[in-house]
Design an enzyme around this catalytic site. Structure first.
Site, PDB file in Angstrom:
ATOM      1  CG  ASN A 100     -65.124  -5.789  21.523  1.00 15.93           C
ATOM      2  OD1 ASN A 100     -66.160  -6.124  20.944  1.00 15.93           O
ATOM      3  ND2 ASN A 100     -64.174  -6.644  21.836  1.00 15.93           N
ATOM      4  CD1 TRP A 101     -70.488  -1.530  22.505  1.00 17.16           C
ATOM      5  CD2 TRP A 101     -72.309  -1.768  21.225  1.00 17.16           C
ATOM      6  NE1 TRP A 101     -71.056  -0.282  22.360  1.00 17.16           N
ATOM      7  CE2 TRP A 101     -72.178  -0.416  21.580  1.00 17.16           C
ATOM      8  CE3 TRP A 101     -73.382  -2.165  20.427  1.00 17.16           C
ATOM      9  CZ2 TRP A 101     -73.100   0.552  21.159  1.00 17.16           C
ATOM     10  CZ3 TRP A 101     -74.289  -1.203  20.005  1.00 17.16           C
ATOM     11  CH2 TRP A 101     -74.141   0.139  20.368  1.00 17.16           C
ATOM     12  CE  LYS A 102     -65.010  -7.742  25.298  1.00 17.16           C
ATOM     13  NZ  LYS A 102     -64.195  -8.313  26.365  1.00 17.16           N
ATOM     14  CG  HIS A 139     -60.967  -9.792  21.474  1.00 17.55           C
ATOM     15  ND1 HIS A 139     -61.207 -10.616  22.553  1.00 17.55           N
ATOM     16  CD2 HIS A 139     -61.115  -8.524  21.924  1.00 17.55           C
ATOM     17  CE1 HIS A 139     -61.500  -9.868  23.605  1.00 17.55           C
ATOM     18  NE2 HIS A 139     -61.449  -8.600  23.258  1.00 17.55           N
ATOM     19  CD  GLU A 199     -63.836 -11.608  24.991  1.00 14.62           C
ATOM     20  OE1 GLU A 199     -64.603 -11.169  24.109  1.00 14.62           O
ATOM     21  OE2 GLU A 199     -63.605 -10.992  26.047  1.00 14.62           O
ATOM     22  CD  GLU A 215     -58.531  -5.963  24.146  1.00 13.98           C
ATOM     23  OE1 GLU A 215     -59.263  -5.026  24.492  1.00 13.98           O
ATOM     24  OE2 GLU A 215     -58.963  -7.022  23.685  1.00 13.98           O
ATOM     25  N   GLY A 223     -62.368  -7.853  31.439  1.00 11.21           N
ATOM     26  CA  GLY A 223     -63.616  -8.151  32.130  1.00 11.21           C
ATOM     27  C   GLY A 223     -63.437  -8.553  33.583  1.00 11.21           C
ATOM     28  CB  SER A 241     -60.676  -3.668  33.662  1.00 11.43           C
ATOM     29  OG  SER A 241     -61.106  -5.026  33.716  1.00 11.43           O
ATOM     30  N   GLY A 256     -64.376  -2.713  26.591  1.00 10.70           N
ATOM     31  CA  GLY A 256     -65.460  -3.689  26.588  1.00 10.70           C
ATOM     32  C   GLY A 256     -66.621  -3.206  27.444  1.00 10.70           C
ATOM     33  N   GLY A 257     -66.699  -3.728  28.665  1.00 17.42           N
ATOM     34  CA  GLY A 257     -67.832  -3.453  29.565  1.00 17.42           C
ATOM     35  C   GLY A 257     -68.241  -1.990  29.646  1.00 17.42           C
TER      36      GLY A 257
HETATM   37  P1  13P Z   1     -63.300  -5.035  29.284  1.00 17.40           P
HETATM   38  O1  13P Z   1     -63.162  -3.556  29.069  1.00 17.40           O
HETATM   39  O2  13P Z   1     -64.707  -5.456  29.585  1.00 17.40           O
HETATM   40  O3  13P Z   1     -62.285  -5.570  30.224  1.00 17.40           O
HETATM   41  O4  13P Z   1     -62.985  -5.721  27.851  1.00 17.40           O
HETATM   42  C1  13P Z   1     -61.821  -5.401  27.193  1.00 17.40           C
HETATM   43  C2  13P Z   1     -61.857  -5.999  25.843  1.00 17.40           C
HETATM   44  O5  13P Z   1     -61.769  -7.201  25.688  1.00 17.40           O
HETATM   45  C3  13P Z   1     -62.069  -5.096  24.708  1.00 17.40           C
HETATM   46  O6  13P Z   1     -61.864  -5.742  23.495  1.00 17.40           O
END
Ligand code: 13P
Length: 263
Positions: A13-15, A106, A108, A178, A184, A222, A243-244
């Protein structure tokens, strides 16, 4: 080996990242990694969820990858079809561009963009009606976990969509657990805590659908190359939503490799 027959999924997930040049390089590097050390689709399914304006160019760039890498939408409109809805992209428009997978729920989106239960339900309905497959995200906040409500919150989030999913449509659902406090933050749920929650989710799903044992439940929060193997070894962790670490081709590849090897 976990003994599960579910093919694991690792989705990046590149956000709201990265700039175009970096995105192209990232895909190039990932394809290179996969060419050198292939991962078959039977070992692990791989997906990437870029920003919406990059979906089609990423999809195009992935066409000659040595294994299928799916392009996943990060979101879709709560409005179906086409029409005068400025700024929106519907399930039908995504499907029309051969985007078959979408993230819904999600944290977010729930926390920053007001995706409440009604909005999430509309999005789920639209995605299923358009025959899209959904990666449905659930997870509790730190306060909820500390108050001992984690399980209840997560199971409620599953129940929120249960009535909308017809019997055979459970084939089109992937769940991503999640925990918000792990996103993050560098803090991963311990494999034991994650497995405990995944087992509860599996139990909840199995009460709703006979397909409960076959639904992939991904962990997100993470995930890194350093913790991927331990997570992948857990019986009910069928992949990762990353994510990251998905913004680095090598890290993302190593996570996919960890899941591919473990099952
Ligand atoms: P991180 O891997 O950056 O913690 O993000 C997880 C996430 O929200 C994937 O959708």
């Amino acid at each position: 080996m976990s003994g599960s027959t579910i093919i694991p999924w690792v989705v990046g997930n590149w956000k709201m990242n990265p700039m175009q040049a970096n995105s192209q390089q990232l895909i190039q590097d990932l394809k290179q990694q996969l060419k050198q050390n292939p991962i078959s689709e039977q070992q692990c399914r791989i997906g990437i969820a870029p920003i919406s304006i990059a979906l089609l160019s990423v999809q195009q760039q992935l066409l000659d990858a040595s294994c299928e890498i799916l392009s996943v939408a990060q979101d879709l409109s709560r409005i179906a079809g086409t029409g005068a809805y400025t700024g929106e992209v519907s399930a039908e428009l995504l499907k029309d561009s051969h985007i078959d997978y979408v993230l819904i729920g999600h944290s977010e989106r729930r926390e920053i963009f007001g995706d409440n239960v009604n909005v999430i339900q509309e999005k789920v309905k639209n995605a299923l009606n358009a025959e899209m497959k959904i990666i449905y995200c659930v997870g509790e906040s730190l306060e909820q976990r500390e108050a001992g409500q984690a399980e209840q919150v997560v199971l409620q989030q599953i129940c929120d969509i249960a009535a909308l999913v017809k019997a055979e449509q459970w084939n089109n659902i992937i769940v991503a657990y999640e925990p918000i406090w792990a996103i993050g933050t560098g803090k991963t749920a311990s494999p034991e805590d994650a497995q405990t929650m995944h087992a509860k989710i599996r139990e909840g799903l199995s009460q709703i659908t006979p397909l409960g044992a076959e639904i992939a439940i991904l962990y997100g929060g993470s995930v890194k190359p350093e913790n991927a193997a331990e997570l992948a070894a857990c019986a009910d962790i069928n992949g990762a939503l990353v994510g990251g670490a998905s913004l680095n081709a090598e890290s993302f590849y190593q996570i996919a490799q960890a899941f591919a090897k473990s099952k």
